[in-house]
Design an enzyme around this catalytic site. Structure first.
Site, mmCIF file in Angstrom:
data_model
loop_
_atom_site.group_PDB
_atom_site.id
_atom_site.type_symbol
_atom_site.label_atom_id
_atom_site.label_comp_id
_atom_site.label_asym_id
_atom_site.label_seq_id
_atom_site.Cartn_x
_atom_site.Cartn_y
_atom_site.Cartn_z
ATOM 1 N N LYS A 155 10.080 -18.870 57.805
ATOM 2 C CA LYS A 155 8.821 -19.583 58.025
ATOM 3 C C LYS A 155 9.186 -20.899 58.708
ATOM 4 C CE LYS A 155 4.578 -20.961 55.693
ATOM 5 N NZ LYS A 155 4.457 -22.336 56.139
ATOM 6 N N CYS B 291 26.313 -57.996 66.789
ATOM 7 C CA CYS B 291 27.375 -58.958 66.565
ATOM 8 C C CYS B 291 27.708 -59.570 67.917
ATOM 9 C CB CYS B 291 28.591 -58.210 66.027
ATOM 10 S SG CYS B 291 30.117 -59.132 66.145
ATOM 11 N N GLU C 242 10.923 -12.816 57.541
ATOM 12 C CA GLU C 242 11.370 -13.696 58.630
ATOM 13 C C GLU C 242 11.237 -15.148 58.205
ATOM 14 O OE1 GLU C 242 7.880 -12.052 60.670
ATOM 15 O OE2 GLU C 242 7.643 -14.030 61.579
ATOM 16 N N CYS D 1 35.532 -58.707 67.774
ATOM 17 C CA CYS D 1 35.097 -58.005 66.561
ATOM 18 C C CYS D 1 35.894 -56.703 66.430
ATOM 19 C CB CYS D 1 33.604 -57.717 66.654
ATOM 20 S SG CYS D 1 33.009 -56.525 65.450
ATOM 21 N N SER E 153 -4.244 -19.144 57.689
ATOM 22 C CA SER E 153 -3.002 -19.611 57.077
ATOM 23 C C SER E 153 -2.476 -18.523 56.144
ATOM 24 C CB SER E 153 -3.235 -20.916 56.347
ATOM 25 O OG SER E 153 -4.138 -20.673 55.311
ATOM 26 N N LEU E 154 -1.415 -18.829 55.447
ATOM 27 C CA LEU E 154 -0.799 -17.825 54.578
ATOM 28 C C LEU E 154 -0.926 -18.241 53.127
ATOM 29 C CD1 LEU E 154 2.543 -17.275 56.534
ATOM 30 C CD2 LEU E 154 0.723 -15.591 56.255
ATOM 31 N N ALA F 104 -10.186 -47.902 68.252
ATOM 32 C CA ALA F 104 -10.125 -48.880 67.164
ATOM 33 C C ALA F 104 -8.691 -49.391 66.993
ATOM 34 C CB ALA F 104 -10.620 -48.243 65.869
HETATM 35 S S1 IVH Z 1 2.378 -15.465 60.308
HETATM 36 C C1 IVH Z 1 -2.316 -14.758 59.690
HETATM 37 N N1 IVH Z 1 4.877 -16.093 60.525
HETATM 38 O O1 IVH Z 1 2.865 -20.901 58.481
HETATM 39 C C2 IVH Z 1 -1.196 -15.699 59.524
HETATM 40 N N2 IVH Z 1 3.327 -17.851 60.145
HETATM 41 O O2 IVH Z 1 1.328 -21.477 56.090
HETATM 42 C C3 IVH Z 1 -0.185 -15.496 60.567
HETATM 43 N N3 IVH Z 1 4.355 -20.067 60.088
HETATM 44 O O3 IVH Z 1 -0.236 -21.244 60.039
HETATM 45 C C4 IVH Z 1 0.946 -16.413 60.367
HETATM 46 N N4 IVH Z 1 6.416 -19.413 60.473
HETATM 47 O O4 IVH Z 1 1.838 -21.974 61.341
HETATM 48 C C5 IVH Z 1 3.645 -16.559 60.318
HETATM 49 N N5 IVH Z 1 7.153 -16.518 60.803
HETATM 50 C C6 IVH Z 1 5.913 -16.958 60.592
HETATM 51 C C7 IVH Z 1 5.632 -18.319 60.432
HETATM 52 C C8 IVH Z 1 4.327 -18.736 60.201
HETATM 53 C C9 IVH Z 1 5.615 -20.452 60.263
HETATM 54 C C10 IVH Z 1 3.257 -20.994 59.805
HETATM 55 C C11 IVH Z 1 2.021 -20.783 60.637
HETATM 56 C C12 IVH Z 1 0.923 -20.623 59.643
HETATM 57 C C13 IVH Z 1 1.511 -21.263 58.428
HETATM 58 C C14 IVH Z 1 0.876 -20.752 57.172
#
Ligand code: IVH
Length: 700
Positions: free
Chosen positions: A128, A445, A126, A451, A92-93, A45
């Site tokens: 993120k 320019c 650690e 210049c 996810s977290l 599209a």
């Molecule tokens: S642990 C079971 N460690 O954050 C979940 N995730 O918001 C295991 N992410 O989907 C994830 N840094 O893409 C973990 N040091 C880290 C991370 C991390 C980034 C991301 C990851 C996850 C998202 C969740």
């Protein structure tokens, strides 16, 4: 919606309205795709919209808009990726936002496990990483598949692209890995590389990515792995999916194993004994954030013992054993006080937003990039607007949008200058793509040497590392000397001492007897200069190190080259034909070189410079060497000599040196740390040698 009229049936006013609509529509989809990494329509599209736009423009060339999408080349993939089902879902977290939440998380874990207060319960902390998660499957230690997270159950097959990432081993190193191992982690782009990549996108008239995360997502999702390979993607391993056997007892141990198996892991990961230590780790990582070189958006805490992780399990879509402590967002609103226009060496005008200083992610920001005239128009930023800015990696923040467009008494739209802001007010011109003739996004320019901005940039380039490399004469000094009328053109550098400038300099702040003596010594040292460096220093369009090297090894002496370039002004001349016939030169580069010497001002400038320097002859390429005529690429670290020296040796032996691997590459010399180039060479079946093998080949 009424059916769209055929292009052939449109009259002029309908065509104009349709072009405006298509420009808006395509720009919206580009934004969804590039800036949000969230396309809303199918690729087919999208292509249809572009095709319609092109067809109307072809029928009504006078109606082509300044902001026409055909001036921008999108890089939308033509098809989709294969799907991969995750054997272990990618979750996810959960998030926490303050210290109290952290304590509550730790208390909840203890409660769930009924873990007594006096018993140790360690956590890891650690960064993120703000990228996109990816699972990489190994069978018997060999990479077999890589997939994006997708919706957690099904992701996209990005195996070919992930193979190009330097932190991802093709074969696991060391030992002790389970037969099946899916390593999970984050794909990201470091800030410096993101900035460079966006700059290249902007120069090519392509849309820029809003932040490193989107750039990483867009780069990983390129259907052509060669494009992915050219993107600076990186990977941190921090988790795992399916494994055929347990391989560690703690989170920390698991990550240490990843390191020994050849992955990059995050060095800021640490062990915490309780909530206080977790909070302290958060503060430390937050303080280090700006210097990390990649974007992070928080800190992840994980229960360290894997048996306890197992017991804790999951709630809906996130683990009970981990949580993310998010940083406050790195965006801020502030007032746009002015739009400055900066002029580069080649005269390109770049708009810069001057902002009321504001703190974004711990850094005070008062300038933000607006990229080019089209971007100013697209954002419709006006002086006095409140703008949302974000630090999208690296140091140059960006203007995301205007937040108060609807306010009353808003100022007029920004009038992009039609003249250079230098005191000469020279006219500006919009670039045309040299191949297609289409108008580009860059305006310049036309004043060139007249210049002052361009002259300062030229002088700065002249003394830069690849060119004359004059120690003690940096960008700042050049700019100051220019304004003080001490240095107006390159020759002036070599007459400083004779003009008695030394005495004057010694009186100036920041300069003393020694620094003046050092400066003159550094200048004198450069009175003998290689032909190649001189060529680079002149700053002729399209003549960088590679082209300069080719020219030097073809013409060998400055005298021969110079007279050939003057003769080549006649397009029919033998000199011109010879120039264009050189491998790696071509008509556009040849045209730029000839144009440079045809310009009387440049001729005068070169003549005055040459009077003060001696140009060393270049070496002819040795045609009987085993590498003569071969295209060679160097990558990774060399241990026996510098990369520059190795390249110079190769060129002397008649090899052509290239910066990137393509199907035309004959040999890749790869030292330790070689990454995507090596991978690409292997994929293309190109001969690869390590440094010793290379030295043996050239008989060194
Ligand atoms: S642990 C079971 N460690 O954050 C979940 N995730 O918001 C295991 N992410 O989907 C994830 N840094 O893409 C973990 N040091 C880290 C991370 C991390 C980034 C991301 C990851 C996850 C998202 C969740």
């Amino acid at each position: 919606m009424p059916a769209l009229k055929e292009v052939d049936d449109l009259n002029e006013s309908e065509a104009a309205a349709e072009l405006a609509r298509l420009a808006r529509e395509i720009s919206k989809h580009d934004k969804n795709y590039y800036q949000k990494d969230a396309p809303k329509i199918s690729d087919a599209a999208y292509d249809a919209l572009r095709q319609r736009n092109t067809a109307i423009e072809a029928r009504f060339p006078d109606l082509v808009l300044d902001n026409s999408p055909s001036h921008r080349v999108g890089a939308k993939p033509a098809q989709r990726f294969g799907k991969v089902s995750h054997t272990v879902p990618m979750l996810s977290l959960d998030n926490v936002f303050n210290d109290e939440d952290v304590r509550e998380f730790a208390a909840r874990v203890r409660r769930f496990l009924r873990w007594p207060e006096d018993q140790p319960l360690d956590y890891t902390a650690e960064p993120k990483i703000d990228g996109l998660s990816c699972g990489i499957r190994y069978e018997k230690g060999r990479l077999v598949q890589a997939a994006t997270r997708g919706d957690g159950q099904t992701g996209e097959d990005v195996t070919a692209n992930v193979r190009t990432i330097i932190d991802v081993p093709e074969n696991l190193r060391g030992s002790g890995w389970p037969e099946v191992l899916e390593v999970r982690g984050e794909v990201y782009i470091p800030n410096a590389q993101f900035a460079a990549m966006n700059e290249a996108q902007a120069k090519a008239g392509k849309p820029v990515y809003a932040n490193p995360r989107n750039a990483a997502a867009g780069s990983l999702r390129q259907l052509d792995p060669n494009i992915s390979a050219a993107r600076p993607l990186r990977f941190f391993a921090y988790a795992w999916g399916e494994v055929s056997a347990p391989f560690a007892e703690t989170q920390m141990q698991a990550v240490e194993k990843f390191t020994t198996w050849g992955f990059s892991t995050n060095t800021h990961m640490c062990l915490c004994r309780n909530a206080d230590e977790m909070i302290a780790a958060y503060r430390k990582i937050e303080a280090e954030r700006a210097a990390l070189g990649y974007d992070i958006d928080g800190v992840v805490y994980k229960v360290d013992r894997l048996d306890l992780q197992e017991r804790l399990g999951f709630v809906s879509r996130s683990p009970r054993w981990a949580t993310a402590h998010k940083f406050p967002p790195q965006q801020a609103s502030t007032i746009l006080q002015a739009i400055d226009i900066q002029v580069g060496r080649t005269g390109a005008l770049t708009p810069v937003a001057k902002l009321k200083p504001v703190t974004v992610g711990g850094v005070v920001v008062s300038n933000a990039s607006l990229h080019n005239a089209d971007e100013v128009k697209r954002l419709d930023v006006r002086i006095g607007d409140t703008v949302l800015i974000q630090r999208a990696g690296d140091v140059i923040p960006q203007v995301v949008k205007v937040v108060d467009k609807d306010r009353a008494n808003r100022g007029p739209a920004f009038d992009f200058p039609t003249q250079c802001p230098c005191d000469l007010h020279t006219d500006i011109t919009r670039d045309r793509d040299e191949k297609t003739g289409e108008p580009g996004v860059i305006v310049r320019c036309s004043g060139e040497f007249a210049c002052p901005f361009q002259r300062i940039r030229h002088l700065q380039h002249f003394v830069s590392r690849q060119a004359f490399d004059i120690e003690g004469l940096g960008k700042k000094q050049i700019e100051a000397f220019y304004h003080e009328e001490i240095i107006r053109e390159p020759a002036d550098i070599f007459t400083l001492e004779a003009r008695g400038i030394g005495e004057m300099l010694k009186q100036k702040e920041g300069w003393g007897e020694t620094s003046v003596a050092n400066l003159f010594a550094a200048i004198n040292e450069r009175r003998h200069i290689s032909f190649e460096r001189l060529l680079i220093a002149l700053g002729i369009r399209h003549v960088g190190q590679t082209t300069a090297r080719i020219l030097a090894s073809t013409y060998l002496t400055w005298g021969a080259f110079h007279s050939a370039m003057l003769a080549a002004q006649d397009e029919e001349s033998e000199a011109r034909l010879r120039l264009e016939a050189i491998d790696g030169i071509g008509a556009i580069v040849a045209g730029a070189i000839v144009h440079y010497f045809a310009e009387p001002h440049n001729e005068g400038l070169v003549e005055r410079l040459i009077a003060h320097i001696t140009v060393k002859d270049a070496q002819p390429p040795a045609h009987n060497s085993p590498v003569s005529g071969k295209t060679v690429v160097f990558t990774g670290k060399l241990e026996k000599m510098s990369r520059d020296e190795a390249k110079a040796n190769a060129a002397r032996l008649g090899a052509k040196i290239a910066g990137s691997v393509s199907k035309n590459t004959d040999i890749l010399v790869a030292g330790p740390g070689a990454g995507s180039k090596l991978k690409k060479a292997i994929a293309l079946g190109i001969k690869t040698l390590d440094e010793d093998e290379w030295l043996a080949l050239i008989g060194d």
